[in-house]
Design an enzyme around this catalytic site. Structure first.
Site: not given
Length: 374
Positions: A97, A135, A201, A204, A215
Site C-alpha cells: 500500500k 475492494y 497497514n 494486502h 485479484e
C-alpha cells in the site's frame, strides 16, 4: 526405481518461428535433466547433469532455462509429478500500500525468506474507481470510503506470489489486519514493522484461492484488457534492470534497498520476461562494440528481470556511478560499495544493467514501460 519428475515444456524456436514441445525429465538424485521431442518422438537431450536447475524451480507456470533454452513448464508430465510437486503450489496477490512502497526492498526480502517467489510485479496508481472495484466486497462496511481513499492516494506495488500454500503463507507474513494488534501479538510481522493502524497497514493479501484468482486477474489480466497502468514519468530519469540471475538468486530486495539508500527514487517498477528478439533490440547499441553482446542477450532473456525507472538529480550519470564498473571483479577492487561489486558474478551476470549514455536514458525507460507494457 530412481525418482524422477516429468513436465511438459514449450520452447519458442526463433530461427524456425515455431513453438516446440518437449517432455522435460529431472532426476533429483544427481540434478540431471533429459529432454524428449514430443512431435518427432525422439530424444532431444540425453541425461546430463545440470546444476542451474533446482527442485524449487519445478512448477507449472514457471519459466526455466536449460542450456540457454528458455522453457515454459505448461503441464505435469505424469501423475506422480503432479501428486508430488503440484498439490501445494498456489498463487496469491500481494499489494504494498502507499504507506509502505518505500519499504519494497525489505518486503520482497521477507517474501523470499518465507519461501515464496515473486513471479510478477508492477508499480501502479489506482484511480478511486479502480480501488473501489478492487475492494467491492467491503462496499457495505463503515471503513470502505477511508480504505478506497487511502489506497488510491499514491502508488502501490502489486505482485503475484507463488509457493507452497502461498495464500496462508503470505497472510502469516502480513500478520493481523490491525497493525496495533500486530505489534502486540506478532512483532516480527510485516504489518507490525511497517503499518500504523487497520487501514494504513502496509500491505494486502488475498484471503482465499478464489479471491487470489479474482485479484490477480484484476491487476494481471490473462486474456483481454491491460490492467492498471504503470507509473513511469519518462523525465529526469534513467533505466535500471535487475538481471535474471540476480532475481533468481533472491537478490531483488537487497538491490532495491541499496538503490534507495543511495538516495534515488524508484518511480516505476515492473517484471518482464524478455524474448530473444526484444533482448537483441534493447541491447543493440552493444552489438559489435562489446565481445559479450551474445551472452548479454542470452542472460537478459534467461528468466524474469525487473525494470526500474530511477529518478534523481542528474540521474543517468549519478546512477551509473552507483552501479560501478561493468566487470564486478574490477568493481570489487576499485569501488567495493557499488551495486555490481556487491551483487555481480561476472561481466555478463553483473547484477544490474544501467543506461550508459544520458541521451539514451528516457529511450530505455520507454522501451520497457511504453513499448513492452503497451
Amino acid at each position: 526405481m530412481e525418482e524422477r519428475f516429468a513436465f511438459v515444456a514449450e520452447w519458442y524456436d526463433p530461427s524456425a518461428a515455431l513453438l516446440r514441445c518437449y517432455q522435460l525429465l529431472y532426476y533429483p538424485k544427481d540434478g540431471a535433466v533429459e529432454m524428449f521431442d514430443v512431435k518427432n518422438q525422439r530424444t532431444f537431450l540425453r541425461r546430463t547433469r545440470y546444476e542451474d536447475l533446482h527442485p524449487e524451480d519445478l512448477f507449472v507456470g514457471n519459466r526455466v532455462v536449460v542450456f540457454s533454452r528458455q522453457l515454459n513448464l505448461v503441464d505435469y508430465g505424469d501423475q506422480y509429478t503432479a501428486n508430488k510437486l503440484g498439490s501445494k503450489k498456489e498463487r496469491t496477490l500481494a499489494m504494498i500500500k502507499p504507506d509502505a512502497v518505500t519499504k519494497v526492498g525489505d518486503i520482497i526480502q521477507m517474501i523470499y525468506d518465507a519461501g515464496l517467489v515473486v513471479t510478477k510485479a508492477k508499480m501502479t496508481k489506482l484511480t478511486w474507481k479502480q480501488a473501489a472495484d478492487f475492494y467491492m466486497e467491503h462496499q457495505s462496511k463503515s471503513f470502505f470510503n477511508n480504505l478506497v481513499q487511502f489506497v488510491s492516494s499514491g502508488p502501490v506495488i502489486v505482485m503475484e506470489l507463488m509457493g507452497d500454500e502461498a495464500v496462508s503463507a503470505w497472510r502469516k507474513v502480513l500478520g493481523p489486519t490491525d497493525s496495533t494488534v500486530a505489534c502486540r501479538d506478532t512483532p516480527a510481522s510485516l504489518r507490525a514493522r511497517f503499518g500504523t493502524d487497520g487501514t494504513k497497514n502496509a500491505a494486502h493479501g488475498s484471503d482465499s484461492l478464489a479471491s487470489a484468482a479474482r485479484e490477480l486477474e484484476f491487476f494481471f489480466p490473462s486474456t483481454t484488457g491491460h490492467g492498471p497502468f504503470n507509473t513511469a514519468k519518462y523525465t529526469d530519469c534513467t533505466c535500471c534492470i535487475i538481471k535474471p540471475h540476480a532475481v533468481s538468486e533472491g537478490l531483488t530486495g537487497k538491490i532495491l534497498n541499496s538503490i534507495r539508500e543511495a538516495g534515488f527514487e524508484i518511480s516505476a517498477l515492473q517484471t518482464f520476461n524478455m524474448d530473444q528478439a526484444n533482448a537483441e533490440e534493447f541491447l543493440e547499441v552493444y552489438k559489435g562494440v562489446v565481445t559479450e553482446y551474445t551472452s548479454m542477450v542470452a542472460e537478459l532473456c534467461s528468466g524474469p528481470c525487473m525494470a526500474l525507472e530511477i529518478c534523481g538529480t542528474d540521474a543517468p550519470r549519478a546512477f551509473r556511478e552507483v552501479c560501478g564498473p561493468a566487470d564486478p571483479e574490477i568493481a570489487r577492487h576499485l569501488r567495493p560499495s557499488t551495486l555490481r561489486a556487491q551483487y555481480g558474478r561476472n561481466k555478463v551476470q553483473n547484477g544490474v544493467h544501467c543506461t550508459d549514455l544520458p541521451e539514451d536514458a528516457s529511450l530505455e525507460v520507454q522501451y520497457f514501460f511504453k513499448i513492452l507494457d503497451g
